[in-house]
Design an enzyme around this catalytic site. Structure first.
Site, PDB file in Angstrom:
ATOM      1  N   LYS C 135     -12.013   1.866   0.119  1.00 54.66           N
ATOM      2  CA  LYS C 135     -12.628   1.891   1.451  1.00 54.66           C
ATOM      3  C   LYS C 135     -14.143   2.045   1.343  1.00 54.66           C
ATOM      4  O   LYS C 135     -14.725   3.047   1.767  1.00 54.66           O
ATOM      5  CB  LYS C 135     -12.000   3.017   2.280  1.00 54.66           C
ATOM      6  CG  LYS C 135     -10.517   2.784   2.515  1.00 54.66           C
ATOM      7  CD  LYS C 135      -9.834   3.904   3.266  1.00 54.66           C
ATOM      8  CE  LYS C 135      -8.350   3.555   3.441  1.00 54.66           C
ATOM      9  NZ  LYS C 135      -7.591   4.643   4.088  1.00 54.66           N
ATOM     10  N   GLU C 197       3.490   3.560  -3.899  1.00 58.24           N
ATOM     11  CA  GLU C 197       3.260   4.422  -2.740  1.00 58.24           C
ATOM     12  C   GLU C 197       4.607   4.759  -2.104  1.00 58.24           C
ATOM     13  O   GLU C 197       5.399   3.859  -1.809  1.00 58.24           O
ATOM     14  CB  GLU C 197       2.385   3.659  -1.736  1.00 58.24           C
ATOM     15  CG  GLU C 197       2.064   4.419  -0.477  1.00 58.24           C
ATOM     16  CD  GLU C 197       1.273   3.559   0.505  1.00 58.24           C
ATOM     17  OE1 GLU C 197       0.187   3.069   0.143  1.00 58.24           O
ATOM     18  OE2 GLU C 197       1.765   3.344   1.639  1.00 58.24           O
TER      19      GLU C 197
END
Lengths: 285, 285, 285, 285, 285, 285
Positions: C135, C197
């Site tokens: 990010k 994940e």
């Protein structure tokens, strides 16, 4: 203009470095202190014709201005197996980070030069030029052709722009050799010769008559080539082409053609074998 | 993401086109009317593994959006000598202007894929991966490695950034395998495995103990490799490397190593042989 | 390789300079004689972790080779409010023309490093790595991640290419964690670890069984994370992620996870406060 | 000209994509079949002002022309937490490969727009313009400033070229405000106004007399600003600047200045929170 | 910032060099040994205003760092026919390879400066600025406008971004001058003045009332311009424009307008005449 | 390959657009609603030879794919004053934003074509080719030479790479014409002719004997040129060059030379006069 200063060469060097480095050399970054210095010896691991040494060096300079070089050979030289080609000194992280990219250039270029030299030596006749083609690795045209010249070969046109070569498809489109040559003569810059690709004796006759400067004999047998040489009697230059192997080159040279062009020089040369022996020096510079 | 859409691939396609076209294709410009259409058949001139067809097509599209294609094969397919691979239709000047550049990509890529397939087939063992290396043509890393995968091989790391490989020079600099691995573990992203290059049994033992994930056996004899496999007992993965020829690959595969990496796949593959047969259509589209 | 020499960093420096300079610095060009020299002091206006000083300096060098520097700190150093960071000397027009662009780099980078340091200090446990994410500001990935490492954090993967991270969308597409991991293991380079994940305990169990190397615990409560740590017993590494604030980081670190990744480090850090005090010297050089 | 078509914006989109994709998205490439389609919903996860939706969309289009969109909001709109912003449909590998890069643009841009809106709303007075500065992320100037305008703010100059701003350093170099303004008036294009940064009342008086069009009041107290407004009586425009926090903006606006410029809008905005929910569709297109 | 260091100028220099050099300077490469040195004198072959000497020199430096210069004049100087402008020393191949490209810059730039000087001298009145326009050669805006300033002219806006110019088309679109100016005032950065193009007296009155800062009088007769000057009484600045020839410029200047803009300065200047006399020195350096 | 599709032409179009647009067209952005459509008529404002219409159109397409065109003329056509050349329809903001850049290309290119046509018509003799030179605007070589061909002229070499031209400096360096030609013949690609620049009759004789294909007669009087033509008797081609004005071209053509090259065609052509009349349509599309 030195090959390594050519803007297009600089660009491909940067491209190659970036595709290898990506965001960073994770191994060297982790293992090697940024202050460590190193020394490296570039060794020939087989008999080869050297080509690309200035490019090899420029790769290192591109990532650090603190790398120094001592050359023992120049491009075009024949180097024997085991000989030292160049000594490098500089930041260890730069030596390790640029090593593979620099060798990739050098090995490809010297491979091409070495293969070219084999063809040139096989010819034996001084008057026949061994030519390259446009069958080069994408993006490496300039370097591939430079390597051919270091091996004793000559350059055919560099691209579609610095030579007229009327091929079978052009002739078919124009309707005839005569018409195709006429169109070319009417429009191309006067600085360019007109070369025509032909497949048989009739084609040669038509091309000569149409005013071609050079005729490319495509995939002809040695006998046919001989006939062609006799036919044109030096009025135009002749180029033999089409899958010519190393063992057939002398025979073709003997026919009296002016040029023999060999795609394999640049599309199928084996990489020349080098190694770079690196030594760490942790003492101060 | 389709290989031909990758930004870096588009860039090298444009670079290759520009180095061939220069200011213009003087021959086609003079001989061929800009309104003429053409059709072309791409033929395999030898048995080969196809790689690069989407790139080949993109070269034409880059200079004219009016070229259409019909594919008879896909990348990765085995194509027999003489088979038709693709049909092209479009402006004749575009077909002729992009032909050589498009073929240069396709021949190199299919040459790599075909050579890779030979190695893969020689292995016979499904569990051993044939790997490529970073010995690729400058600027063509992405395409060279794609071609290896089309031939049934696997990719080693793409560059210095997506895999840790601690080589002899790193070990020498760090002082020992143990120290080098320790430094790497302390600093590199946790997403990367640690591979260590070793030259003897002692090196393997040290690397395993230091926590290496993969060990590269550099230039070892088949007997040594066998010993290495036995020693590590599957605790780490093993990669055999160093000038491995086609005839030795099965023997090495049989030792039980996980990977065999072959520089020659990308630095010394011969170009695959294709031809593009072009036909002119002067009638309206 | 020094951060300021990285080709991608040089490119973004030039991009940033050009977007600020446009055709010219109209004010300086009109007001300042091109022969005037100047001196400038870079001051920290708050307590901060320095990151980007070499980039800051390179911005000036990019427009004039006549700027010289004296550094009082290095990247990674903690600088107190009011301390002098660097002295610059050179053509006044270069100092004024590059000032804002250079500060924009430095302030962003030091802001990220400073925020990272807060997280790292809050952890208190040495064994837990504070990680960055992808990010980052578009085009600044390399610099943003470098800044995290200057603040004492660690880098997660740099992009989609140097780490496998199987997310919920991949799992949904593949049908199950097991299938997704299996596909990844069959195809990705052996140099990369497999991270998965998961959102619950069942996911952890399936991922461990499927052979994941790392498990990302997405948006779990501290209690769940504790349970996860206990469950895996060190067989795989664990990464906690998902909107973790500064005040919660110590608690999560105490659970025994290996990594805590924080998007805010790079997407929401405040710029660090610096000023550049410039003095004119009209005397000769 | 639509923001996403601006050449410089296209360039930064490509740069951002390439830094994330590198040679390839290894996870998606391994786990997702290239023929699978997907659908994705972009959701606002907090109350925000939307900015960057066309850029977000362009990121996907850059890697696949087969992605389609349905927009539920436009840039500049206020979006409530939980609302759907956009529906995407296309190849699953494109949706996953571009997701993070697209979100990085959108989150930064909407974060800036949202923060700007807070300032604008706090002002309450319609006549005062909230301005951005040149304190933008390197390479993102155009997008950062666009985002400010979407939040209801106004743009100050884009760079050093489209506005004259005589700062303390220029004044010191020229010797006085009077001399600096005189020099600027004599040389800069007549299309540009002359703005002068001053630090006290004397400076204002000198600047007005010298013929400045705009005066920047640097780091003045509210009381001083009031005095300045009274002093100039509308003869020149006034800009208040220097670390102005959200809670002080209304008070400053009330003084009657024309502009308040806020560096934090672009150098310290938090990323706005969005999520992209992706669903796989394996049925045919 | 020196003109030759501007990133955009460097880019156009490289572009120009590459379009001239292509793969190589075949003539010099064949005829001149790479070790030969040379000396060259740059001579003015007509009376001219010099502009572009630093760019001329940078072209040589771009291909060889070993070229040295001795300048006898600076940009902006008036040079008489036959005078020596600069002495160059360096590798002969660099002098010959860069010669034409370097001269192409210098001749265009000095041609523009010289023509500008004619206009400026014809004016006679100090207070009227001779302005350039955006009618520049594509890619050469920065250099064309620099050349105008070397000739004593002034720069109008550099592009669509650093000045507001409301033209007939904008007015027609907005509905009226009043509406167009109102829209502009509401949205453009406060650093820019508002200039409006008008065609008659009514337009002037409306523009003044609407609050324009500058009015462009398009294609008006001298009488009309006089009327306009009288009408506005200095409340706004006035620019005369539209095919103004050298012989009419004094008359227009005498009307009292502030600016006269001349497209011909950059779109129709004749190249200034220079020659570069090169001498070979084969002795060692 | 269509001129507007050439990669180098696309690049210069983008460069030109970006230098005009900068961050944005502030006027149009403020005054014109993004939804408004427009129509524009391109008019010739003097008698001219059209060149660059496809480039003109491509400029608009580069910023909006929604602009449509109806052509009334093609490149190479003679257009009378007042005639309509092309109709454009599309977003008003695109029409206004690209207008000046598009016209700058068209006016320069048509100016060159028109001047060329004057030379060609003055010649009267069909057999003499009017040639351009390398005296083109930096970065615009390809377009400048295309424009010459649209005016009925012919292209000399495009750069230093597609023709051998041995100039006085080369001769001086090599020692003699004979030596220079010998060197060239030994090294340059066989696809290129050898042209030699001479200054007197002795030079011609030496050049012919040395085997030159073309001789450039530099700055010779008409009488000398006649003598030269007689001397060579068609054995080589002759090019007259050196400051040849329009009024002297017929006389030189009558001497029987093959080519007359004119630098002024590209370095000193006046821009052709066009206007673009734009009309707003606010009704829906």
């Amino acid at each position: 203009m030195a090959i390594e200063n050519h803007p297009a060469v600089r660009r491909i060097i940067r491209l190659a470095l970036e595709e290898d480095l990506g965001p960073k050399d994770v191994t060297t970054d982790a293992v090697v202190d940024s202050t460590w210095k190193g020394e490296a010896i570039l060794l020939a691991k087989e008999r080869l014709v050297l080509a690309g040494l200035p490019v090899f060096k420029q790769v290192f300079l591109e990532i650090s201005h603190d790398v120094c070089f001592e050359d023992y050979f120049n491009d075009g030289d024949l180097v024997e197996e085991g000989e030292r080609v160049c000594l490098l000194q500089g930041p260890l992280s730069a030596l390790l980070g640029a090593e593979r990219t620099a060798l990739n250039f050098l090995q490809r270029m010297s491979g091409i030069a070495t293969l070219t030299r084999h063809y040139v030596e096989n010819v034996g006749y001084r008057k026949v030029r061994i030519l390259d083609t446009r069958k080069t690795a994408p993006g490496l045209r300039r370097l591939d052709k430079y390597s051919v010249s270091m091996g004793g070969g000559y350059n055919h046109r560099f691209g579609l722009y610095d030579g007229v070569l009327i091929k079978d498809n052009h002739i078919a489109a124009a309707g005839s050799i005569t018409e195709a040559v006429k169109r070319a003569k009417a429009r191309v810059p006067h600085t360019l010769k007109i070369e025509v690709e032909v497949e048989d004796i009739a084609g040669i006759q038509e091309a000569v008559k149409a005013g071609a400067d050079v005729i490319l004999l495509d995939n002809m047998s040695t006998a046919e080539i001989k006939k062609a040489v006799k036919l044109v009697e030096g009025r135009v230059m002749l180029e033999a082409s089409g899958g010519i192997q190393l063992d057939r080159v002398r025979e073709i040279a003997a026919t009296g053609v002016n040029f023999i062009s060999i795609g394999a020089l640049t599309h199928s040369a084996k990489a020349a074998d080098f190694s770079l022996e690196v030594m760490t020096r942790k003492s101060s510079n």
